[in-house]
Design a protein around this motif. Structure first.
Motif, PDB file in Angstrom:
ATOM      1  N   LEU A  10       0.845  -1.204  -0.033  1.00 34.29           N
ATOM      2  CA  LEU A  10       0.089   0.096  -0.049  1.00 34.29           C
ATOM      3  C   LEU A  10       0.785   1.303   0.130  1.00 34.29           C
ATOM      4  CD1 LEU A  10      -2.642  -1.185   2.809  1.00 34.29           C
ATOM      5  CD2 LEU A  10      -2.884  -1.152   0.102  1.00 34.29           C
ATOM      6  N   ASN A  11       2.171   0.949   0.131  1.00 40.14           N
ATOM      7  CA  ASN A  11       2.945   2.294   0.337  1.00 40.14           C
ATOM      8  C   ASN A  11       3.370   2.761  -0.927  1.00 40.14           C
ATOM      9  OD1 ASN A  11       4.602  -0.166  -0.205  1.00 40.14           O
ATOM     10  ND2 ASN A  11       6.488   1.276   0.177  1.00 40.14           N
ATOM     11  N   ILE A  47       6.103   2.058   4.989  1.00 42.61           N
ATOM     12  CA  ILE A  47       5.468   0.989   5.465  1.00 42.61           C
ATOM     13  C   ILE A  47       4.963   1.048   6.860  1.00 42.61           C
ATOM     14  CG2 ILE A  47       5.329  -1.533   5.874  1.00 42.61           C
ATOM     15  CD1 ILE A  47       7.264  -1.597   3.366  1.00 42.61           C
ATOM     16  N   GLN A  48       6.035   1.509   7.676  1.00 39.72           N
ATOM     17  CA  GLN A  48       5.807   1.586   9.246  1.00 39.72           C
ATOM     18  C   GLN A  48       4.650   2.743   9.435  1.00 39.72           C
ATOM     19  OE1 GLN A  48       9.102   2.934  11.614  1.00 39.72           O
ATOM     20  NE2 GLN A  48       8.627   1.587  13.249  1.00 39.72           N
ATOM     21  N   ALA A  49       4.802   3.742   8.857  1.00 34.25           N
ATOM     22  CA  ALA A  49       3.833   4.936   8.964  1.00 34.25           C
ATOM     23  C   ALA A  49       2.277   4.543   8.811  1.00 34.25           C
ATOM     24  CB  ALA A  49       4.130   6.123   8.101  1.00 34.25           C
ATOM     25  N   ILE A  50       2.262   3.577   7.565  1.00 33.59           N
ATOM     26  CA  ILE A  50       0.757   2.920   7.036  1.00 33.59           C
ATOM     27  C   ILE A  50       0.311   2.046   8.120  1.00 33.59           C
ATOM     28  CG2 ILE A  50      -0.327   1.541   5.507  1.00 33.59           C
ATOM     29  CD1 ILE A  50       1.497   2.940   3.376  1.00 33.59           C
ATOM     30  N   ALA A  51       1.068   1.242   8.743  1.00 33.81           N
ATOM     31  CA  ALA A  51       0.844   0.271   9.570  1.00 33.81           C
ATOM     32  C   ALA A  51       0.504   0.898  10.897  1.00 33.81           C
ATOM     33  CB  ALA A  51       2.000  -0.607   9.984  1.00 33.81           C
ATOM     34  N   HIS A  52       0.916   2.068  11.432  1.00 40.15           N
ATOM     35  CA  HIS A  52       0.698   2.643  12.467  1.00 40.15           C
ATOM     36  C   HIS A  52      -0.682   3.732  12.255  1.00 40.15           C
ATOM     37  CE1 HIS A  52       3.650   1.301  15.555  1.00 40.15           C
ATOM     38  NE2 HIS A  52       4.294   0.965  14.405  1.00 40.15           N
ATOM     39  N   PHE A  59       2.904  -5.694   9.478  1.00 42.02           N
ATOM     40  CA  PHE A  59       3.931  -5.512   8.425  1.00 42.02           C
ATOM     41  C   PHE A  59       5.204  -6.442   8.563  1.00 42.02           C
ATOM     42  CE2 PHE A  59       5.660  -2.363  10.971  1.00 42.02           C
ATOM     43  CZ  PHE A  59       7.042  -1.986  10.773  1.00 42.02           C
ATOM     44  N   ALA A  60       5.836  -6.794   7.279  1.00 40.79           N
ATOM     45  CA  ALA A  60       7.095  -7.382   7.219  1.00 40.79           C
ATOM     46  C   ALA A  60       8.308  -6.391   6.874  1.00 40.79           C
ATOM     47  CB  ALA A  60       6.888  -8.571   6.396  1.00 40.79           C
ATOM     48  N   VAL A  61       9.610  -6.846   7.166  1.00 42.24           N
ATOM     49  CA  VAL A  61      10.575  -6.060   6.707  1.00 42.24           C
ATOM     50  C   VAL A  61      11.654  -7.213   6.087  1.00 42.24           C
ATOM     51  CG1 VAL A  61      10.349  -4.129   8.155  1.00 42.24           C
ATOM     52  CG2 VAL A  61      11.475  -6.378   9.049  1.00 42.24           C
ATOM     53  N   GLY A  62      12.028  -6.542   5.020  1.00 42.59           N
ATOM     54  CA  GLY A  62      13.302  -7.586   4.189  1.00 42.59           C
ATOM     55  C   GLY A  62      13.609  -6.892   3.073  1.00 42.59           C
ATOM     56  N   LEU A  63      14.235  -7.795   2.033  1.00 38.23           N
ATOM     57  CA  LEU A  63      14.754  -7.371   0.857  1.00 38.23           C
ATOM     58  C   LEU A  63      14.453  -8.491  -0.053  1.00 38.23           C
ATOM     59  CD1 LEU A  63      16.901  -5.261  -0.596  1.00 38.23           C
ATOM     60  CD2 LEU A  63      18.542  -6.759  -0.118  1.00 38.23           C
ATOM     61  N   HIS A  64      13.681  -7.871  -1.196  1.00 37.13           N
ATOM     62  CA  HIS A  64      13.298  -8.577  -2.264  1.00 37.13           C
ATOM     63  C   HIS A  64      14.418  -9.187  -3.296  1.00 37.13           C
ATOM     64  CE1 HIS A  64      11.076  -9.495  -5.987  1.00 37.13           C
ATOM     65  NE2 HIS A  64       9.760  -9.373  -5.354  1.00 37.13           N
ATOM     66  N   PRO A  65      14.234 -10.493  -3.614  1.00 34.33           N
ATOM     67  CA  PRO A  65      15.439 -10.950  -4.652  1.00 34.33           C
ATOM     68  C   PRO A  65      15.890 -10.193  -5.748  1.00 34.33           C
ATOM     69  CG  PRO A  65      13.391 -12.418  -4.785  1.00 34.33           C
ATOM     70  CD  PRO A  65      13.303 -11.422  -3.672  1.00 34.33           C
ATOM     71  N   LEU A  82      14.704  -2.683  13.186  1.00 31.23           N
ATOM     72  CA  LEU A  82      13.175  -2.410  13.089  1.00 31.23           C
ATOM     73  C   LEU A  82      12.205  -3.750  13.503  1.00 31.23           C
ATOM     74  CD1 LEU A  82      10.881  -0.666  12.320  1.00 31.23           C
ATOM     75  CD2 LEU A  82      11.299  -1.258   9.931  1.00 31.23           C
ATOM     76  N   ALA A  83      12.587  -4.890  13.183  1.00 33.37           N
ATOM     77  CA  ALA A  83      11.668  -5.768  13.692  1.00 33.37           C
ATOM     78  C   ALA A  83      11.914  -6.221  15.296  1.00 33.37           C
ATOM     79  CB  ALA A  83      12.393  -7.141  12.890  1.00 33.37           C
ATOM     80  N   LYS A  84      12.669  -5.872  15.851  1.00 31.65           N
ATOM     81  CA  LYS A  84      12.964  -6.126  17.333  1.00 31.65           C
ATOM     82  C   LYS A  84      12.264  -4.794  18.213  1.00 31.65           C
ATOM     83  CE  LYS A  84      17.512  -8.478  17.622  1.00 31.65           C
ATOM     84  NZ  LYS A  84      18.826  -8.328  18.482  1.00 31.65           N
ATOM     85  N   SER A  85      12.080  -3.613  17.362  1.00 27.07           N
ATOM     86  CA  SER A  85      11.630  -2.490  17.937  1.00 27.07           C
ATOM     87  C   SER A  85       9.994  -2.294  17.764  1.00 27.07           C
ATOM     88  CB  SER A  85      12.400  -1.079  17.464  1.00 27.07           C
ATOM     89  OG  SER A  85      12.508  -0.939  16.159  1.00 27.07           O
ATOM     90  N   ASP A  86       9.479  -2.765  16.738  1.00 24.96           N
ATOM     91  CA  ASP A  86       8.026  -2.573  16.441  1.00 24.96           C
ATOM     92  C   ASP A  86       7.349  -3.773  16.536  1.00 24.96           C
ATOM     93  OD1 ASP A  86       5.666  -1.924  15.359  1.00 24.96           O
ATOM     94  OD2 ASP A  86       6.675  -0.249  14.358  1.00 24.96           O
ATOM     95  N   SER A  87       6.304  -3.829  17.437  1.00 23.99           N
ATOM     96  CA  SER A  87       5.535  -5.087  17.720  1.00 23.99           C
ATOM     97  C   SER A  87       4.782  -5.296  16.173  1.00 23.99           C
ATOM     98  CB  SER A  87       4.795  -4.999  18.854  1.00 23.99           C
ATOM     99  OG  SER A  87       3.658  -3.867  18.746  1.00 23.99           O
ATOM    100  N   LYS A  88       4.672  -4.515  15.746  1.00 25.70           N
ATOM    101  CA  LYS A  88       3.625  -4.703  14.378  1.00 25.70           C
ATOM    102  C   LYS A  88       4.442  -5.434  13.388  1.00 25.70           C
ATOM    103  CE  LYS A  88       0.114  -2.361  13.671  1.00 25.70           C
ATOM    104  NZ  LYS A  88      -1.131  -1.502  13.227  1.00 25.70           N
ATOM    105  N   VAL A  89       5.790  -5.684  13.372  1.00 24.76           N
ATOM    106  CA  VAL A  89       6.323  -6.443  12.507  1.00 24.76           C
ATOM    107  C   VAL A  89       6.139  -7.779  13.102  1.00 24.76           C
ATOM    108  CG1 VAL A  89       8.736  -7.198  11.521  1.00 24.76           C
ATOM    109  CG2 VAL A  89       8.517  -4.920  12.034  1.00 24.76           C
ATOM    110  N   VAL A  90       5.607  -8.578  11.716  1.00 20.13           N
ATOM    111  CA  VAL A  90       5.088  -9.765  12.037  1.00 20.13           C
ATOM    112  C   VAL A  90       5.902 -10.983  11.211  1.00 20.13           C
ATOM    113  CG1 VAL A  90       2.841  -9.292  13.000  1.00 20.13           C
ATOM    114  CG2 VAL A  90       3.259  -9.767  10.568  1.00 20.13           C
ATOM    115  N   ALA A  91       6.745 -10.588  10.245  1.00 19.15           N
ATOM    116  CA  ALA A  91       7.481 -11.407   9.324  1.00 19.15           C
ATOM    117  C   ALA A  91       8.745 -10.650   8.964  1.00 19.15           C
ATOM    118  CB  ALA A  91       6.395 -11.834   8.005  1.00 19.15           C
TER     119      ALA A  91
END
Length: 261
Positions: A10-11, A47-52, A59-65, A82-91
């Motif tokens: 959605l971003n 992405i983080q802004a939209i999730a909040h 949301f997930a955080v990562g790098l596309h191939p 980011l994954a450790k600091s935001d509880s909205k990161v689920v993958a």
């Protein structure tokens, strides 16, 4: 009826003018949660802004191939932080291999395995992009699990494989997620895969703004509300009711991503 779209973007710029209206439509369609995927670290803040902004988005955080060349010495730490600091990161993801659009096989594999390590460290599921690379992805996952004695949890997203390939990843413990491609007239292998996946491993997604499903295929932008058409097609293929598919896929998404709805 409740639905969960397990893969959105959605971003992207084409959602910016009317995202509030897009949200109204997904709410009207029965969506109770969405999982926002990630292409590269440059997207993290948007992405983080939209999730909040919207409580029903994780949301997930990562790098596309296809962005594997953007991996640098600090990328792993950026993802971890980011994954450790935001509880909205689920993958962690989306990650994986894409041999259809790129041939930097070695770099893609390095980045893929680095992100598997992050997911393992954080005990988070992975979102895997696999295009024309099922054999290689299977081999990497098998060797990873044998080497680490640690079974990676996750989903094969926007799945386009054959029933045989589908079974490979079911045997590895993965969920299989179907997008609008399952509604396409000539997508016989994908439809056969959707019909045979174990009910407790089935997920649905839009991968919006891409791959609008029939009957919206002519539209330039896919959106979360259209995940209902994916669910309807899968219900038809499996000779089950829409209510059954929506309930099962919602339950599966909550289990995999640790969602509370």
């Amino acid at each position: 009826m409740q639905l969960i779209d397990t893969h959105v973007h959605l971003n992207f710029d084409n959602f910016q003018p009317d995202l509030t209206a897009v949200r109204s439509r997904w709410q009207a369609a029965g969506l109770v949660h969405l999982v926002h995927s990630c292409v590269e670290p440059a997207e993290f803040s948007s992405i983080q802004a939209i999730a909040h902004q919207f409580p029903e988005i994780s949301f997930a955080v990562g790098l596309h191939p296809l962005d594997a060349e953007k991996w640098h010495s600090q990328t792993a730490q950026e993802i971890l932080s980011l994954a450790k600091s935001d509880s909205k990161v689920v993958a962690i993801g989306e990650m994986g291999l894409d041999f259809y659009k790129a041939d930097n096989y070695e770099q893609q594999q390095i980045v893929f395995e680095a992100q598997l390590a992050i997911a393992s460290e954080l005990d988070l599921p992975v979102i895997i992009h696999c295009r024309e690379a099922a054999v290689a992805v299977r081999e990497i996952l098998q060797k990873w699990q044998e080497r680490t004695n640690n079974q990676i949890r996750g989903v094969m997203h926007c799945w386009g494989g054959t029933p045989e390939e589908t079974q490979w990843f079911l045997d590895l413990g993965f969920y299989i997620s179907f997008s609008g491609t399952v509604t396409f007239k000539n997508a016989k292998a994908i439809q056969a895969s959707a019909a045979m996946v174990n009910s407790d491993r089935l997920l649905i997604e839009t991968d919006c703004p891409f791959l609008a499903p029939v009957p919206k295929r002519g539209e330039k932008r896919n959106e979360p509300a259209y995940v209902r058409y994916v669910a309807e097609q899968i219900a038809t293929l499996r000779q089950e009711t829409l209510a059954t598919i929506s309930a099962q896929t919602t339950q599966n998404a909550c289990k995999l991503f640790g969602l509370s709805i």
